[in-house]
Design an enzyme around this catalytic site. Sequence first.
Site, PDB file in Angstrom:
ATOM      1  N   GLU A   1     -39.365  42.219 -39.312  1.00 34.61           N
ATOM      2  CA  GLU A   1     -38.316  41.265 -38.946  1.00 34.61           C
ATOM      3  C   GLU A   1     -38.692  40.353 -37.790  1.00 34.61           C
ATOM      4  O   GLU A   1     -38.153  40.460 -36.703  1.00 34.61           O
ATOM      5  CB  GLU A   1     -36.997  41.989 -38.665  1.00 34.61           C
TER       6      GLU A   1
ATOM      7  N   GLY B   1     -38.759  36.979 -35.545  1.00 32.33           N
ATOM      8  CA  GLY B   1     -37.818  35.907 -35.233  1.00 32.33           C
ATOM      9  C   GLY B   1     -38.574  34.694 -34.721  1.00 32.33           C
ATOM     10  O   GLY B   1     -38.745  33.687 -35.404  1.00 32.33           O
TER      11      GLY B   1
ATOM     12  N   TYR C   1     -38.106  33.146 -17.897  1.00 31.03           N
ATOM     13  CA  TYR C   1     -39.333  33.937 -18.113  1.00 31.03           C
ATOM     14  C   TYR C   1     -40.592  33.258 -17.574  1.00 31.03           C
ATOM     15  O   TYR C   1     -41.695  33.644 -17.957  1.00 31.03           O
ATOM     16  CB  TYR C   1     -39.603  34.132 -19.614  1.00 31.03           C
TER      17      TYR C   1
ATOM     18  N   CYS D   1     -28.242  21.339 -12.022  1.00 29.10           N
ATOM     19  CA  CYS D   1     -28.191  21.481 -10.563  1.00 29.10           C
ATOM     20  C   CYS D   1     -28.744  22.815 -10.099  1.00 29.10           C
ATOM     21  O   CYS D   1     -28.003  23.671  -9.606  1.00 29.10           O
ATOM     22  CB  CYS D   1     -26.770  21.269 -10.084  1.00 29.10           C
ATOM     23  N   GLU D   2     -30.024  23.009 -10.301  1.00 27.46           N
ATOM     24  CA  GLU D   2     -30.746  24.191  -9.837  1.00 27.46           C
ATOM     25  C   GLU D   2     -32.159  23.732  -9.541  1.00 27.46           C
ATOM     26  O   GLU D   2     -32.767  23.055 -10.377  1.00 27.46           O
ATOM     27  CB  GLU D   2     -30.882  25.237 -10.961  1.00 27.46           C
TER      28      GLU D   2
HETATM   29  C1  LIG Z   1     -35.614  40.369 -31.017  1.00 22.48           C
HETATM   30  C2  LIG Z   1     -35.852  41.292 -32.131  1.00 22.48           C
HETATM   31  C3  LIG Z   1     -36.685  40.915 -33.176  1.00 22.48           C
HETATM   32  C4  LIG Z   1     -37.431  39.613 -33.204  1.00 22.48           C
HETATM   33  O1  LIG Z   1     -38.348  39.501 -32.171  1.00 22.48           O
HETATM   34  P1  LIG Z   1     -39.330  38.245 -32.134  1.00 22.48           P
HETATM   35  O2  LIG Z   1     -40.148  38.465 -30.936  1.00 22.48           O
HETATM   36  O3  LIG Z   1     -38.465  37.032 -32.013  1.00 22.48           O
HETATM   37  O4  LIG Z   1     -40.110  38.258 -33.388  1.00 22.48           O
HETATM   38  C5  LIG Z   1     -36.832  41.797 -34.232  1.00 22.48           C
HETATM   39  N1  LIG Z   1     -36.208  42.997 -34.235  1.00 22.48           N
HETATM   40  C6  LIG Z   1     -35.388  43.387 -33.242  1.00 22.48           C
HETATM   41  C7  LIG Z   1     -34.737  44.692 -33.308  1.00 22.48           C
HETATM   42  C8  LIG Z   1     -35.193  42.559 -32.148  1.00 22.48           C
HETATM   43  O5  LIG Z   1     -34.403  42.960 -31.153  1.00 22.48           O
END
Ligand SMILES: *Cc1c(COP(=O)(O)O)cnc(C)c1O
Length: 441
Positions: free
Chosen positions: A293, A295, A337, A365-366
């Site tokens: 999974e 992201g 980060y 404003c930071e």
């Molecule tokens: C945030 C997250 C992801 C995705 O992480 P990426 O670094 O964006 O690929 C996948 N699984 C879980 C459980 C997450 O919390």
Amino acid sequence: MSTNQSIKPITTVVNERGNLEIGGCDLVKLAETYGTPLYVIDNVTLRSICREYKEAFASYRKVQMMYASKALCTLATSAIIASEGFGFDVVSAGEIYTVYKAGVDMSKVLFNGNNKSFDELALALDLDVGRISVDNFFELSLLNEIALSKNKNVDILLRITPGIECHTHEYIQTGHLDSKFGFDLTQIDDAVELIKNEYTNLKIHGLHAHIGSQIFETSIYGDEVEILVKEIARLEQKYNIKLDEINIGGGLGVKYVETDCPPEPKDIASIVIQRLNSAIEKYNIELPTVFIEPGRSIISTSGVTLYSIGSSKQVPYGTKYVAVDGGMADNARPSMYQAEYTAQIVNKPNIKDALQKVTIAGRFCESGDILIKNIELPNPEEGDILCVFNTGAYNYSMASNYNRVQKPAMVLVNNSQSDIIVNRETLEDLISHDVIPNGLS
Ligand SMILES: *Cc1c(COP(=O)(O)O)cnc(C)c1O
């Protein structure tokens, strides 16, 4: 080269007018048409990385690609990613509702998170979310109670902390032992016993882990798979149950700046498949279905942000600041980060002389609202359009209305066409939730 190893969307070119173009759309024109700041998502880049992932894992028979919605969750991007065959990892009622409204097959949705509320879990059950990744003992009991009251059986995974340290920013490490996420390995047995004996409306299918984000190592995915398979085999034996799913999370990094060298999906796939096959044999279990999974690596590269350059300030004998019309409210990552980005001036991308070393400041404003420190740009001036690359992930999804500034619009570009996928917020939107109580004077 893989899509996640490119700083820019893969359709990026300089056109005959000398302007940067993405998805066949002149970025100067996009800024004129839609205003700035503007998020731009390239359809071709997004679909290309989805396909790369699928091909990379294709040799393993039972695999389901998922997309971690928290990186960017809109109706249009969800619909695109679903059309590539992905399921979705969601972490809130808002994300559940968005993917539902985007027409996603809810049986391919996994609800994850360390403190899901009663209402969120109830919504997940009402909309038939396929899997709930249960994070802790409190949630096991809460979920069973809700399931009982709705007279439903719920399919779950257990989120575990595999005890793997990865080398990434401390805030985006999640798999180490002292993490806020998931059951410790020493707690899973108690959890499984509770499910077996008490929480009988819950059906456990397997284990879920996620070791961190912006990861550049591949070997830790192999270690993670080994731990998951070993635990599944142990639990199957000890409790005489069938566990046939492992979810290895996401985390693959992307290339924000030239010095970043992320591996590509097929590097992770080959390690994962190899370790899976040997662990399956070693621990003598049936082939589990594997969920991956990602992201960030799915959506980051396809997104850029366009800003208009406004004021500049040369500190005597110091930094030259060039300010843009956005900043930490549309991209929190540099201030949160210390994240780094690459940028170009859209209307003069190729000019190599008159380069100046400047610092791109946001409009908020930071003092910490700095987007990019010490970048060389060709004589940046008021009215120029700046394109910051790799802003598809964790930008809009973390955006705020700080300083009561409207969130930017988002457009999808494809085949020389551009379409709004998120409208720019209006001043009316900003006050639409405000209420003045009667009799206030
Ligand atoms: C945030 C997250 C992801 C995705 O992480 P990426 O670094 O964006 O690929 C996948 N699984 C879980 C459980 C997450 O919390």
